[in-house]
Scaffold this motif. Structure first.
Motif, PDB file in Angstrom:
ATOM      1  N   SER B  39       0.755  -1.083  -0.168  1.00 42.62           N
ATOM      2  CA  SER B  39      -0.065   0.032  -0.164  1.00 42.62           C
ATOM      3  C   SER B  39       0.896   1.086  -0.030  1.00 42.62           C
ATOM      4  O   SER B  39       2.197   1.241   0.544  1.00 42.62           O
ATOM      5  CB  SER B  39      -0.950  -0.040   1.252  1.00 42.62           C
ATOM      6  OG  SER B  39      -0.082   0.197   2.294  1.00 42.62           O
ATOM      7  N   PRO B  40       0.195   2.530  -0.250  1.00 44.33           N
ATOM      8  CA  PRO B  40       1.065   3.805   0.028  1.00 44.33           C
ATOM      9  C   PRO B  40       1.669   3.900   1.271  1.00 44.33           C
ATOM     10  O   PRO B  40       2.536   4.581   1.204  1.00 44.33           O
ATOM     11  CB  PRO B  40       0.081   4.776  -0.457  1.00 44.33           C
ATOM     12  CG  PRO B  40      -0.767   4.131  -1.448  1.00 44.33           C
ATOM     13  CD  PRO B  40      -1.104   2.608  -0.766  1.00 44.33           C
ATOM     14  N   GLN B  41       0.883   3.276   2.400  1.00 44.13           N
ATOM     15  CA  GLN B  41       1.495   3.180   3.557  1.00 44.13           C
ATOM     16  C   GLN B  41       2.550   2.433   3.947  1.00 44.13           C
ATOM     17  O   GLN B  41       3.274   2.043   5.170  1.00 44.13           O
ATOM     18  CB  GLN B  41       0.492   3.188   4.843  1.00 44.13           C
ATOM     19  CG  GLN B  41      -0.628   4.316   4.648  1.00 44.13           C
ATOM     20  CD  GLN B  41      -1.506   4.213   3.514  1.00 44.13           C
ATOM     21  OE1 GLN B  41      -1.713   3.160   3.062  1.00 44.13           O
ATOM     22  NE2 GLN B  41      -2.110   5.171   3.170  1.00 44.13           N
ATOM     23  N   LYS B  42       2.966   1.778   2.769  1.00 42.67           N
ATOM     24  CA  LYS B  42       4.080   0.615   2.673  1.00 42.67           C
ATOM     25  C   LYS B  42       3.765  -0.766   3.265  1.00 42.67           C
ATOM     26  O   LYS B  42       4.806  -1.567   3.480  1.00 42.67           O
ATOM     27  CB  LYS B  42       5.420   1.291   3.230  1.00 42.67           C
ATOM     28  CG  LYS B  42       5.840   2.378   2.485  1.00 42.67           C
ATOM     29  CD  LYS B  42       7.285   2.697   2.755  1.00 42.67           C
ATOM     30  CE  LYS B  42       7.747   3.964   1.768  1.00 42.67           C
ATOM     31  NZ  LYS B  42       9.076   4.467   2.519  1.00 42.67           N
ATOM     32  N   THR B  43       2.493  -0.929   3.905  1.00 50.58           N
ATOM     33  CA  THR B  43       2.232  -2.216   4.369  1.00 50.58           C
ATOM     34  C   THR B  43       1.925  -3.424   3.372  1.00 50.58           C
ATOM     35  O   THR B  43       1.669  -3.002   2.222  1.00 50.58           O
ATOM     36  CB  THR B  43       0.985  -2.240   5.232  1.00 50.58           C
ATOM     37  OG1 THR B  43       0.045  -1.706   4.476  1.00 50.58           O
ATOM     38  CG2 THR B  43       1.099  -1.417   6.232  1.00 50.58           C
ATOM     39  N   PHE B  44       2.448  -4.623   3.585  1.00 50.48           N
ATOM     40  CA  PHE B  44       2.697  -5.623   2.562  1.00 50.48           C
ATOM     41  C   PHE B  44       1.162  -6.484   2.837  1.00 50.48           C
ATOM     42  O   PHE B  44       0.871  -6.790   3.951  1.00 50.48           O
ATOM     43  CB  PHE B  44       3.551  -6.612   2.749  1.00 50.48           C
ATOM     44  CG  PHE B  44       4.858  -6.056   2.276  1.00 50.48           C
ATOM     45  CD1 PHE B  44       5.453  -5.153   3.219  1.00 50.48           C
ATOM     46  CD2 PHE B  44       5.446  -6.369   1.290  1.00 50.48           C
ATOM     47  CE1 PHE B  44       6.958  -4.653   2.737  1.00 50.48           C
ATOM     48  CE2 PHE B  44       6.834  -5.718   0.815  1.00 50.48           C
ATOM     49  CZ  PHE B  44       7.397  -4.862   1.653  1.00 50.48           C
ATOM     50  N   GLU B  45       0.660  -6.905   1.841  1.00 50.31           N
ATOM     51  CA  GLU B  45      -0.806  -7.849   1.768  1.00 50.31           C
ATOM     52  C   GLU B  45      -0.206  -9.018   0.931  1.00 50.31           C
ATOM     53  O   GLU B  45       0.099  -8.681  -0.299  1.00 50.31           O
ATOM     54  CB  GLU B  45      -1.782  -7.196   1.353  1.00 50.31           C
ATOM     55  CG  GLU B  45      -2.596  -5.963   2.037  1.00 50.31           C
ATOM     56  CD  GLU B  45      -3.994  -5.576   1.407  1.00 50.31           C
ATOM     57  OE1 GLU B  45      -4.656  -6.111   1.796  1.00 50.31           O
ATOM     58  OE2 GLU B  45      -3.613  -5.029   0.459  1.00 50.31           O
ATOM     59  N   LEU B  46      -0.199 -10.262   1.561  1.00 48.69           N
ATOM     60  CA  LEU B  46       0.049 -11.288   0.612  1.00 48.69           C
ATOM     61  C   LEU B  46      -1.262 -11.536  -0.361  1.00 48.69           C
ATOM     62  O   LEU B  46      -2.209 -11.714   0.459  1.00 48.69           O
ATOM     63  CB  LEU B  46       0.369 -12.474   1.546  1.00 48.69           C
ATOM     64  CG  LEU B  46       0.885 -13.759   0.794  1.00 48.69           C
ATOM     65  CD1 LEU B  46       1.846 -13.764  -0.231  1.00 48.69           C
ATOM     66  CD2 LEU B  46       0.936 -14.957   1.737  1.00 48.69           C
ATOM     67  N   ILE B  47      -1.041 -11.624  -1.496  1.00 53.77           N
ATOM     68  CA  ILE B  47      -2.099 -12.176  -2.315  1.00 53.77           C
ATOM     69  C   ILE B  47      -2.211 -13.514  -2.561  1.00 53.77           C
ATOM     70  O   ILE B  47      -3.356 -14.261  -2.312  1.00 53.77           O
ATOM     71  CB  ILE B  47      -2.045 -11.420  -3.765  1.00 53.77           C
ATOM     72  CG1 ILE B  47      -2.056  -9.938  -3.590  1.00 53.77           C
ATOM     73  CG2 ILE B  47      -3.039 -11.775  -4.614  1.00 53.77           C
ATOM     74  CD1 ILE B  47      -1.797  -9.103  -4.902  1.00 53.77           C
TER      75      ILE B  47
END
Lengths: 113, 114
Positions: B39-47
């Motif tokens: 995200s723009p906030q740099k958090t990672f989401e595993l897809i």
């Protein structure tokens, strides 16, 4: 629920100082902890990693200290340089044939010249 | 050394359209490929996580119908974002590894949705 936490969110040090970035985790089955360095506009680059059988890993100016009992680890960057200014992510995983990393929220490091 | 390339680096698509992004591993075998969104906030989401000879495993909130992934060999993977909307924008990262060894990331594909 955050499984991997990082602190501080941002850190500023002077050139030559030691920067200390902290990380903690919840899941006691995690046994592999890589640190990634990310510059703006780029993907994360693997910087250094440690497995839970060790309590220290050193690579040049970068050292990981690992405390399994407290589920904490830290990245020490000695003799910090302005070029070290980046966001640093701590990640954790259970090593297996497949690979899923859980990332912390990152620490933005600024090294002032 | 181990390198991961991603194409395109940036892409803009209209709301409701689809776009495909590619990931190529060089210098090692990409037996596992993980796709993340940052995200723009740099958090990672595993897809999703794709391992050769195993079914692709999607995380909660991500589906094959929305993010179909192909992992046809040990050096290449692709993912499509179908019917992209504003909430799909972000930096899509491909992380590749060889049987439990270090995971290497590409530079990402930045998706902007108009």
């Amino acid at each position: 629920q955050q499984q991997v936490r990082q602190s501080p969110q941002s850190l500023t040090v002077w050139e030559g100082e030691t920067a200390i970035l902290n990380c903690s985790y919840e899941d006691s089955t995690f046994n592999y902890f890589p640190w990634y360095q990310q510059f703006p506009g780029e993907g994360p680059a693997l910087l250094i990693s440690i497995r839970s059988v060790s309590d220290k890993k050193e690579d040049g100016r970068f050292t990981i200290f690992f405390n399994k009992r407290e589920k904490k680890l830290s990245l020490h960057i000695t003799d910090s340089q302005p070029g070290d200014s980046a966001t640093y992510f701590c990640a954790a995983s259970v090593t297996s044939g497949s690979w899923q990393l859980i990332f912390g929220s990152g620490t933005q490091l600024t090294v002032m010249p | 050394g181990a390198l991961v390339y991603q194409y395109p680096r940036r892409t803009i698509c209209k709301s409701g359209t689809s776009m495909r992004m590619e990931c190529q591993a060089v210098g090692f075998q990409a037996t596992s490929v993980a796709w993340y969104r940052q995200s723009p906030q740099k958090t990672f989401e595993l897809i999703a996580l794709s391992t050769v000879n195993s079914a692709i495993k999607y995380e909660q909130n991500f589906t094959q119908e929305k993010f179909p992934i192909s992992h046809p060999n040990l050096s290449f993977s692709s993912m499509t974002v179908l019917n992209a909307y504003l909430e799909d924008r972000g930096l899509y990262l491909c992380g590749a590894s060889d049987w439990g060894e270090e995971q290497y990331f590409g530079p990402g594909t930045r998706l902007t949705v108009l």
